[in-house]
Design an enzyme around this catalytic site. Sequence first.
Site, PDB file in Angstrom:
ATOM      1  N   HIS A 182      -2.280   9.066   3.779  1.00  0.00           N
ATOM      2  CA  HIS A 182      -0.784   9.896   4.440  1.00  0.00           C
ATOM      3  C   HIS A 182      -0.425   9.967   5.792  1.00  0.00           C
ATOM      4  O   HIS A 182      -1.658  11.033   5.949  1.00  0.00           O
ATOM      5  CB  HIS A 182       0.083  11.142   2.995  1.00  0.00           C
ATOM      6  N   ASP A 218       2.068   8.396  -5.323  1.00  0.00           N
ATOM      7  CA  ASP A 218       1.640   7.128  -5.642  1.00  0.00           C
ATOM      8  C   ASP A 218       0.880   6.830  -7.425  1.00  0.00           C
ATOM      9  O   ASP A 218       0.814   5.931  -7.515  1.00  0.00           O
ATOM     10  CB  ASP A 218       1.569   6.006  -4.633  1.00  0.00           C
TER      11      ASP A 218
HETATM   12  N1  ACO Z   1      -8.598   4.052   1.686  1.00  0.00           N
HETATM   13  C1  ACO Z   1      -9.325   3.906   2.713  1.00  0.00           C
HETATM   14  N2  ACO Z   1      -9.535   4.689   4.022  1.00  0.00           N
HETATM   15  C2  ACO Z   1      -8.498   5.614   4.603  1.00  0.00           C
HETATM   16  C3  ACO Z   1      -7.050   5.066   3.605  1.00  0.00           C
HETATM   17  C4  ACO Z   1      -6.930   4.628   2.648  1.00  0.00           C
HETATM   18  N3  ACO Z   1      -5.777   4.952   1.892  1.00  0.00           N
HETATM   19  N4  ACO Z   1      -5.738   5.804   4.516  1.00  0.00           N
HETATM   20  C5  ACO Z   1      -7.101   5.887   5.559  1.00  0.00           C
HETATM   21  N5  ACO Z   1      -7.797   5.477   5.560  1.00  0.00           N
HETATM   22  C6  ACO Z   1      -8.499   6.128   6.657  1.00  0.00           C
HETATM   23  C7  ACO Z   1      -8.298   4.622   7.747  1.00  0.00           C
HETATM   24  O1  ACO Z   1      -9.058   3.545   7.957  1.00  0.00           O
HETATM   25  C8  ACO Z   1      -8.770   5.327   9.004  1.00  0.00           C
HETATM   26  O2  ACO Z   1     -10.565   5.807   9.176  1.00  0.00           O
HETATM   27  P1  ACO Z   1     -10.751   6.080  10.989  1.00  0.00           P
HETATM   28  O3  ACO Z   1     -10.406   7.050  11.500  1.00  0.00           O
HETATM   29  O4  ACO Z   1     -12.346   5.513  10.468  1.00  0.00           O
HETATM   30  O5  ACO Z   1     -10.395   4.107  11.249  1.00  0.00           O
HETATM   31  C9  ACO Z   1      -8.142   7.079   9.248  1.00  0.00           C
HETATM   32  O6  ACO Z   1      -8.240   7.252   7.905  1.00  0.00           O
HETATM   33  C10 ACO Z   1      -6.464   7.393   9.605  1.00  0.00           C
HETATM   34  O7  ACO Z   1      -5.698   6.404   9.110  1.00  0.00           O
HETATM   35  P2  ACO Z   1      -4.689   6.474   9.509  1.00  0.00           P
HETATM   36  O8  ACO Z   1      -4.441   4.618   8.940  1.00  0.00           O
HETATM   37  O9  ACO Z   1      -4.432   6.333  10.972  1.00  0.00           O
HETATM   38  O10 ACO Z   1      -3.607   6.799   8.849  1.00  0.00           O
HETATM   39  P3  ACO Z   1      -2.133   6.326   8.966  1.00  0.00           P
HETATM   40  O11 ACO Z   1      -1.496   7.661   8.503  1.00  0.00           O
HETATM   41  O12 ACO Z   1      -1.810   5.604  10.031  1.00  0.00           O
HETATM   42  O13 ACO Z   1      -1.818   5.786   6.808  1.00  0.00           O
HETATM   43  C11 ACO Z   1      -1.104   5.346   5.221  1.00  0.00           C
HETATM   44  C12 ACO Z   1      -1.081   5.833   6.494  1.00  0.00           C
HETATM   45  C13 ACO Z   1      -0.508   4.326   5.486  1.00  0.00           C
HETATM   46  C14 ACO Z   1      -0.772   6.173   3.617  1.00  0.00           C
HETATM   47  C15 ACO Z   1      -3.018   4.940   4.539  1.00  0.00           C
HETATM   48  O14 ACO Z   1      -3.386   6.248   4.448  1.00  0.00           O
HETATM   49  C16 ACO Z   1      -2.216   3.855   3.604  1.00  0.00           C
HETATM   50  O15 ACO Z   1      -2.318   2.811   3.204  1.00  0.00           O
HETATM   51  N6  ACO Z   1      -3.215   4.629   2.411  1.00  0.00           N
HETATM   52  C17 ACO Z   1      -3.250   3.667   1.332  1.00  0.00           C
HETATM   53  C18 ACO Z   1      -1.650   2.967   0.500  1.00  0.00           C
HETATM   54  C19 ACO Z   1      -0.826   3.913   0.064  1.00  0.00           C
HETATM   55  O16 ACO Z   1      -1.024   4.865  -1.357  1.00  0.00           O
HETATM   56  N7  ACO Z   1       0.509   4.017   0.154  1.00  0.00           N
HETATM   57  C20 ACO Z   1       1.521   4.749   0.436  1.00  0.00           C
HETATM   58  C21 ACO Z   1       1.590   6.440   0.737  1.00  0.00           C
HETATM   59  S1  ACO Z   1       2.866   7.219   0.432  1.00  0.00           S
HETATM   60  C22 ACO Z   1       4.296   6.539   0.346  1.00  0.00           C
HETATM   61  O17 ACO Z   1       4.957   6.342   1.121  1.00  0.00           O
HETATM   62  C23 ACO Z   1       5.190   7.300  -0.813  1.00  0.00           C
END
Ligand code: ACO
Length: 438
Positions: A315, A373
């Site tokens: 998140h 979720d």
């Molecule tokens: N699976 C694997 N790796 C992940 C995940 C994940 N679900 N989420 C983040 N990471 C990793 C990224 O690749 C990144 O790694 P790095 O530092 O090696 O590059 C690190 O964790 C930081 O992640 P960011 O992408 O910078 O985090 P951001 O805040 O931009 O994204 C998000 C947040 C979009 C929710 C992301 O965690 C994601 O895509 N999760 C999966 C989708 C999801 O469940 N969305 C629902 C969110 S809750 C809602 O909207 C109700």
Amino acid sequence: MSSTAKGGAKPTVTITLDGSNRSATLPLLAGSIGPQTVDIRKLYGELGIFTYDPGYGATASCESKITYIDGDAGILLYRGYPIEQLAEKSDFIEVAYLLLEGELPNAAQLEDFRKNVTYHTMLHEQIRRFFDGFRRDAHPMAIICGVVGALAAFYHDNLDINDARQREVAAFRLIAKIPTIAAWAYKYSIGQPFMYPRNDLNYAENFLYMLNAVPAEPWKNNPILSRAMDRILVLHADHEQNASTSTVRLAGSTGANPFACIAAGIAALWGPSHGGANEAVLKMLGEIGTPENIPQFIREVKDKNSHTKLMGFGHRVYKNFDPRAKIMKETCHEVLAELGIKDEPLLDMAMEMERIALEDDYFVSRKLYPNVDFYSGIILKAMGIPTSMFTVLFAVARTVGWVSQWKELIEDPSQRIGRPRQIYSGATRRDYVPVSGR
Ligand code: ACO
């Protein structure tokens, strides 16, 4: 950059441009809780520089009194009340009042609010025809986005957003009609007759009724399932300045019709990084198939080149357990028990996935925890709600948050049209060359 607050003076931050003697002293603002915030409004005027924050990870786009999140501690408050207390003791209509009005209602206010929302549950009969224009296999998010936007055509000419009473009626209409629109989108996709709202049922019961009932059979409310639905609605009702809410605020900042603004929010919610994740979680679990395949899947997630994400994990704000995920997991167990489902392979898989991920350094070091979720899809599936409707349900719940934030925006005297700037990295000025010369 330096920060000062001496002898009762208001704290400021001074930014000095390296290599020059130019600096700007900017106010440091404080909310009731949460980090201090540099007010950069005069920065461009004083130093001619912008700030850069793609994804707005460190930018407060507005002042708000509605929802507070402490992502490190895993805390979510609606108007100061912890989400755990509201999920256990309140219900969706009371929470809707709280979000919109700022305080919990007394008995008379609550009754009045319930009546007002109930009064507006029906759709203009002409709106029925909009559904016929969609293909039967249209995604219900596409349908609700279109139909909610179409409401603007029904309530445009007589809607003055600067009139508090008219804003209130628009809020009632949106909160009351969104379950009807959502349920009809579903009924349309399965070819069943539309069920008209029943005002003798509560919000969650009526929604389940419109989704599941058919005219040929009596419908029986299951209080455990309607309570679970109500709780899901409460948990999703608002979440401060997330992507869809920011979209609603940006659209609202232009003075656009509120129904059109909410349609914009629905469009933003649909993406798999946002509200579309609950649908994506089930798809992911289905594709993994059996628990033996989880380690291989986790290896894939950790491989940067695979672009595979563990959906329902991570998140932007929570770097701890999403408090909503914990409640969702409990609700999931309650619903499965009520339905007599002893072995739900998807739940077993989800719990195993959670266990493995929370012990794995990749997820631990990045502070990736289950979000709201991760478990919601399993509950909804057990309740017989099809996967394509999951994000729609989220939209039903979030409508009250969007409307509350839109109302707060319009009532904020400092609100201006939202208009970010950019770092331009395209071609610099050059002269046009006719096609014959290229
Ligand atoms: N699976 C694997 N790796 C992940 C995940 C994940 N679900 N989420 C983040 N990471 C990793 C990224 O690749 C990144 O790694 P790095 O530092 O090696 O590059 C690190 O964790 C930081 O992640 P960011 O992408 O910078 O985090 P951001 O805040 O931009 O994204 C998000 C947040 C979009 C929710 C992301 O965690 C994601 O895509 N999760 C999966 C989708 C999801 O469940 N969305 C629902 C969110 S809750 C809602 O909207 C109700």
